[in-house]
Design a protein around this motif. Structure first.
Motif, PDB file in Angstrom:
ATOM      1  N   GLU A  33      -8.131 -17.628 -10.645  1.00 28.59           N
ATOM      2  CA  GLU A  33      -9.494 -18.159 -10.704  1.00 28.59           C
ATOM      3  C   GLU A  33     -10.300 -17.849  -9.439  1.00 28.59           C
ATOM      4  O   GLU A  33     -11.532 -17.873  -9.461  1.00 28.59           O
ATOM      5  CB  GLU A  33      -9.481 -19.673 -10.967  1.00 28.59           C
ATOM      6  CG  GLU A  33      -8.912 -20.507  -9.844  1.00 28.59           C
ATOM      7  CD  GLU A  33      -7.394 -20.659  -9.870  1.00 28.59           C
ATOM      8  OE1 GLU A  33      -6.876 -21.408  -9.032  1.00 28.59           O
ATOM      9  OE2 GLU A  33      -6.716 -20.025 -10.705  1.00 28.59           O
ATOM     10  N   HIS A  34      -9.636 -17.534  -8.352  1.00 28.64           N
ATOM     11  CA  HIS A  34     -10.330 -17.223  -7.099  1.00 28.64           C
ATOM     12  C   HIS A  34     -10.686 -15.743  -6.963  1.00 28.64           C
ATOM     13  O   HIS A  34     -11.464 -15.372  -6.092  1.00 28.64           O
ATOM     14  CB  HIS A  34      -9.480 -17.648  -5.900  1.00 28.64           C
ATOM     15  CG  HIS A  34      -9.106 -19.092  -5.906  1.00 28.64           C
ATOM     16  ND1 HIS A  34     -10.023 -20.107  -5.713  1.00 28.64           N
ATOM     17  CD2 HIS A  34      -7.919 -19.695  -6.113  1.00 28.64           C
ATOM     18  CE1 HIS A  34      -9.409 -21.271  -5.789  1.00 28.64           C
ATOM     19  NE2 HIS A  34      -8.126 -21.048  -6.037  1.00 28.64           N
ATOM     20  N   THR A  35     -10.079 -14.907  -7.791  1.00 28.44           N
ATOM     21  CA  THR A  35     -10.283 -13.463  -7.652  1.00 28.44           C
ATOM     22  C   THR A  35     -10.926 -12.797  -8.870  1.00 28.44           C
ATOM     23  O   THR A  35     -11.287 -11.621  -8.800  1.00 28.44           O
ATOM     24  CB  THR A  35      -8.941 -12.760  -7.376  1.00 28.44           C
ATOM     25  OG1 THR A  35      -8.055 -12.989  -8.473  1.00 28.44           O
ATOM     26  CG2 THR A  35      -8.304 -13.266  -6.091  1.00 28.44           C
ATOM     27  N   ASN A  36     -11.056 -13.505  -9.974  1.00 32.61           N
ATOM     28  CA  ASN A  36     -11.584 -12.899 -11.211  1.00 32.61           C
ATOM     29  C   ASN A  36     -12.947 -12.246 -11.031  1.00 32.61           C
ATOM     30  O   ASN A  36     -13.227 -11.224 -11.651  1.00 32.61           O
ATOM     31  CB  ASN A  36     -11.650 -13.934 -12.330  1.00 32.61           C
ATOM     32  CG  ASN A  36     -10.299 -14.199 -12.949  1.00 32.61           C
ATOM     33  OD1 ASN A  36      -9.424 -13.344 -12.948  1.00 32.61           O
ATOM     34  ND2 ASN A  36     -10.122 -15.392 -13.474  1.00 32.61           N
ATOM     35  N   HIS A  37     -13.791 -12.789 -10.176  1.00 31.00           N
ATOM     36  CA  HIS A  37     -15.140 -12.240  -9.984  1.00 31.00           C
ATOM     37  C   HIS A  37     -15.131 -10.854  -9.342  1.00 31.00           C
ATOM     38  O   HIS A  37     -16.092 -10.107  -9.449  1.00 31.00           O
ATOM     39  CB  HIS A  37     -15.971 -13.193  -9.118  1.00 31.00           C
ATOM     40  CG  HIS A  37     -15.493 -13.286  -7.706  1.00 31.00           C
ATOM     41  ND1 HIS A  37     -14.392 -14.029  -7.337  1.00 31.00           N
ATOM     42  CD2 HIS A  37     -15.954 -12.700  -6.584  1.00 31.00           C
ATOM     43  CE1 HIS A  37     -14.200 -13.908  -6.033  1.00 31.00           C
ATOM     44  NE2 HIS A  37     -15.140 -13.100  -5.554  1.00 31.00           N
ATOM     45  N   VAL A  38     -14.044 -10.495  -8.700  1.00 30.48           N
ATOM     46  CA  VAL A  38     -13.964  -9.213  -7.991  1.00 30.48           C
ATOM     47  C   VAL A  38     -13.835  -8.039  -8.957  1.00 30.48           C
ATOM     48  O   VAL A  38     -14.305  -6.940  -8.672  1.00 30.48           O
ATOM     49  CB  VAL A  38     -12.765  -9.233  -7.009  1.00 30.48           C
ATOM     50  CG1 VAL A  38     -12.562  -7.893  -6.339  1.00 30.48           C
ATOM     51  CG2 VAL A  38     -12.933 -10.337  -5.986  1.00 30.48           C
ATOM     52  N   ASP A  67     -14.957  -2.481 -10.705  1.00 32.05           N
ATOM     53  CA  ASP A  67     -15.213  -1.605 -11.840  1.00 32.05           C
ATOM     54  C   ASP A  67     -16.523  -0.838 -11.659  1.00 32.05           C
ATOM     55  O   ASP A  67     -16.601   0.361 -11.933  1.00 32.05           O
ATOM     56  CB  ASP A  67     -15.230  -2.411 -13.134  1.00 32.05           C
ATOM     57  CG  ASP A  67     -15.239  -1.531 -14.363  1.00 32.05           C
ATOM     58  OD1 ASP A  67     -14.439  -0.585 -14.425  1.00 32.05           O
ATOM     59  OD2 ASP A  67     -16.069  -1.799 -15.260  1.00 32.05           O
ATOM     60  N   GLU A  68     -17.543  -1.523 -11.164  1.00 37.15           N
ATOM     61  CA  GLU A  68     -18.835  -0.864 -10.907  1.00 37.15           C
ATOM     62  C   GLU A  68     -18.708   0.172  -9.791  1.00 37.15           C
ATOM     63  O   GLU A  68     -19.292   1.263  -9.883  1.00 37.15           O
ATOM     64  CB  GLU A  68     -19.891  -1.899 -10.575  1.00 37.15           C
ATOM     65  CG  GLU A  68     -20.295  -2.752 -11.768  1.00 37.15           C
ATOM     66  CD  GLU A  68     -21.235  -3.892 -11.409  1.00 37.15           C
ATOM     67  OE1 GLU A  68     -21.723  -3.938 -10.265  1.00 37.15           O
ATOM     68  OE2 GLU A  68     -21.472  -4.736 -12.293  1.00 37.15           O
TER      69      GLU A  68
END
Length: 71
Positions: A21-26, A31-32
């Motif tokens: 849950e702490h790294t999912n935003h990365v 990918d971009e």
């Protein structure tokens, strides 16, 4: 943007075993970055961490992730 000679994107330890849950935003950001480098024909290097049986991670903190694919 200033041009950088010999630029390379290094993607380090982007494995499911590190995902939480702490790294999912990365993931979307990386990918971009990968897509942008592909569009510019820039080299991309991927590394993979392997948590070997009996490693310090396993013996000291009991972390058993990233010991085999697909993690």
């Amino acid at each position: 943007m200033e041009e950088i000679e010999n630029a390379v994107l290094a993607v380090i330890d982007m494995q499911n075993g590190f995902r939480n849950e702490h790294t999912n935003h990365v993931i979307q950001n990386v990918d971009e970055l990968i897509g942008g480098c592909k569009d510019l024909a820039l080299p991309i290097v991927f590394t993979r961490f392997f948590n070997a049986l009996g490693s310090s991670y396993q013996t000291l903190i009991g972390w058993d992730r990233v010991q085999s694919p697909p993690e």
